[in-house]
Design a protein around this motif. Structure first.
Motif, PDB file in Angstrom:
ATOM      1  N   LYS A  60       0.939  -1.018  -0.299  1.00 24.97           N
ATOM      2  CA  LYS A  60      -0.532  -0.156   0.284  1.00 24.97           C
ATOM      3  C   LYS A  60       0.942   0.945  -0.388  1.00 24.97           C
ATOM      4  N   SER A  61       1.747   0.980  -0.296  1.00 23.01           N
ATOM      5  CA  SER A  61       2.996   2.040  -1.075  1.00 23.01           C
ATOM      6  C   SER A  61       2.001   3.814  -1.168  1.00 23.01           C
ATOM      7  N   ASN A  62       2.652   4.382  -1.306  1.00 24.10           N
ATOM      8  CA  ASN A  62       1.633   6.023  -1.881  1.00 24.10           C
ATOM      9  C   ASN A  62       2.718   6.396  -2.822  1.00 24.10           C
ATOM     10  N   GLY A  63       2.339   7.300  -3.640  1.00 22.35           N
ATOM     11  CA  GLY A  63       3.342   7.854  -4.808  1.00 22.35           C
ATOM     12  C   GLY A  63       3.776   9.039  -4.524  1.00 22.35           C
ATOM     13  N   ASP A  64       2.266  10.141  -4.449  1.00 23.48           N
ATOM     14  CA  ASP A  64       2.737  11.392  -3.718  1.00 23.48           C
ATOM     15  C   ASP A  64       1.340  11.806  -3.615  1.00 23.48           C
ATOM     16  N   PRO A  65       1.363  11.576  -2.316  1.00 29.00           N
ATOM     17  CA  PRO A  65      -0.032  12.220  -1.719  1.00 29.00           C
ATOM     18  C   PRO A  65      -0.465  13.418  -1.521  1.00 29.00           C
ATOM     19  N   GLU A  66       0.614  13.908  -1.434  1.00 29.79           N
ATOM     20  CA  GLU A  66       0.689  15.939  -1.841  1.00 29.79           C
ATOM     21  C   GLU A  66      -0.169  16.206  -3.363  1.00 29.79           C
ATOM     22  N   ALA A  67       0.154  15.687  -3.795  1.00 27.67           N
ATOM     23  CA  ALA A  67      -0.044  15.728  -5.276  1.00 27.67           C
ATOM     24  C   ALA A  67      -1.535  15.754  -5.648  1.00 27.67           C
ATOM     25  N   GLY A  68      -1.809  14.315  -5.063  1.00 29.40           N
ATOM     26  CA  GLY A  68      -2.568  13.454  -5.223  1.00 29.40           C
ATOM     27  C   GLY A  68      -2.950  12.512  -6.244  1.00 29.40           C
ATOM     28  N   VAL A  69      -1.725  12.456  -6.770  1.00 24.59           N
ATOM     29  CA  VAL A  69      -1.735  11.291  -8.074  1.00 24.59           C
ATOM     30  C   VAL A  69      -1.550  10.044  -7.795  1.00 24.59           C
ATOM     31  N   PRO A  70      -2.164   8.573  -8.154  1.00 20.96           N
ATOM     32  CA  PRO A  70      -2.065   7.967  -7.793  1.00 20.96           C
ATOM     33  C   PRO A  70      -0.791   7.152  -7.960  1.00 20.96           C
ATOM     34  N   TYR A  71      -0.570   5.938  -7.172  1.00 18.25           N
ATOM     35  CA  TYR A  71       1.039   5.020  -6.967  1.00 18.25           C
ATOM     36  C   TYR A  71       1.283   4.740  -8.869  1.00 18.25           C
ATOM     37  N   ILE A  72       0.353   4.483  -9.169  1.00 16.27           N
ATOM     38  CA  ILE A  72       0.725   3.734 -10.569  1.00 16.27           C
ATOM     39  C   ILE A  72       0.982   4.368 -11.746  1.00 16.27           C
ATOM     40  N   VAL A  73       0.789   5.672 -11.841  1.00 12.96           N
ATOM     41  CA  VAL A  73       1.109   6.595 -12.625  1.00 12.96           C
ATOM     42  C   VAL A  73       2.308   7.613 -12.322  1.00 12.96           C
ATOM     43  N   TRP A  74       2.686   7.293 -10.441  1.00 13.42           N
ATOM     44  CA  TRP A  74       3.880   8.359  -9.753  1.00 13.42           C
ATOM     45  C   TRP A  74       5.197   6.638 -10.302  1.00 13.42           C
ATOM     46  N   MET A  75       4.597   6.089 -10.093  1.00  9.12           N
ATOM     47  CA  MET A  75       5.236   4.578  -9.883  1.00  9.12           C
ATOM     48  C   MET A  75       6.107   4.467 -11.648  1.00  9.12           C
ATOM     49  N   LEU A  76       5.052   5.119 -12.716  1.00 16.27           N
ATOM     50  CA  LEU A  76       5.006   4.307 -14.391  1.00 16.27           C
ATOM     51  C   LEU A  76       5.979   5.707 -14.080  1.00 16.27           C
ATOM     52  N   PHE A  77       6.007   6.477 -14.106  1.00 25.32           N
ATOM     53  CA  PHE A  77       7.334   7.161 -14.998  1.00 25.32           C
ATOM     54  C   PHE A  77       8.586   7.093 -13.744  1.00 25.32           C
TER      55      PHE A  77
END
Length: 270
Positions: A60-77
């Motif tokens: 259940k990792s979080n990408g960028d919670p402050e920006a509201g970006v889903p983890y899968i999108v954050w991780m893909l880049f």
């Protein structure tokens, strides 16, 4: 500095050969596969799926919670950038030693061989970045003017891979065990690249050390271009920008000096 400029000049004057050799590398690497060059996308895609299952769904990792970006999108880049740099880095190490026959007969400078491998790896990079961008749009992440700095970070990534290519390929000729060592080092640097987890979760002092990693600078910068609101010259980025370019120039000077000093004897070492 003169040696570095000489190698850059060699690249510019042989750009056509670099592109042709890169296309040949792509075809040769996938020659015996039914799916051919599609594997350049499928391999990283399977790895992305694995990391998402473990870190996105399992931990259940979080990408960028402050920006509201889903983890899968954050991780893909992050993974798209890391996979490309790691592939280019490791391919560049053996770019000279794997071409013994060519090195002995070639009529173009040996210095372009690491860059040939870099260009060859670009095919999968563009495919992965396209998927990352589409996932960003599907997730509703807005496009801002910060996307323009993608060109800056792509140039920074190219410069980093260029100097690493010259240095690594030269050292690997001189020290045969170098590739084995760097295989282990890159496994460690993967976890320090911030590709699949947010280092802001770490204690500030540890996070500050990880931010000195040039691979982290590029991975984080690619995310800034698409997902964040920070420019590379902003107050919280400028010191890392300066250190990154100092590292690139320093490694470029050392690598170009060693390359020019020993390249007339590469065949003897190989």
């Amino acid at each position: 500095m003169k040696e570095l400029f000489e190698i850059i000049k060699e690249h510019l004057s042989h750009m056509g050969i670099i592109m042709r050799l890169a296309r040949y590398e792509d075809k040769a690497n996938n020659q015996g596969n039914y799916l051919g060059m599609l594997w350049q996308f499928l391999n990283p895609a399977f790895q992305v799926g694995t990391y998402y299952l473990v870190f996105g769904l399992g931990l259940k990792s979080n990408g960028d919670p402050e920006a509201g970006v889903p983890y899968i999108v954050w991780m893909l880049f992050g993974l798209s950038t890391w996979f490309f740099m790691n592939g280019s880095f490791m391919a560049g190490i053996s770019s000279i030693t794997s071409k013994v026959a060519m090195v002995s007969k070639m009529k173009f400078p040996i210095s372009i061989l690491p860059t040939v491998r870099y260009v060859s790896e670009l095919t999968s990079f563009w495919a992965m970045m396209a998927i990352s961008f589409v996932s960003m749009l599907v997730a509703g992440v807005p496009i801002t003017t910060h996307i323009l700095q993608f060109f800056y970070y792509f140039f920074a990534m190219t410069a980093l891979m260029f100097v690493f290519g010259i240095f690594n390929a030269t050292i690997n000729v001189l020290i045969p065990d170098y590739k084995m060592l760097m295989t282990s080092v890159m496994r460690l640097l993967f976890w320090a690249s911030g590709a699949i987890w947010n280092i802001s979760q770490l204690p500030p002092k540890i996070a500050d050390v990880i931010k000195l990693n040039p691979f982290f600078y590029v991975v984080n910068g690619m995310r800034d271009s698409f997902l964040s609101q920070s420019w590379f010259w902003s107050a919280d980025r400028i010191q890392y920008t300066i250190m990154f370019w100092a590292f690139v120039v320093g490694l470029g000077l050392v690598g170009s000096h060693l390359h020019m000093k020993f390249r007339s004897r590469f065949i003897d070492f190989i």
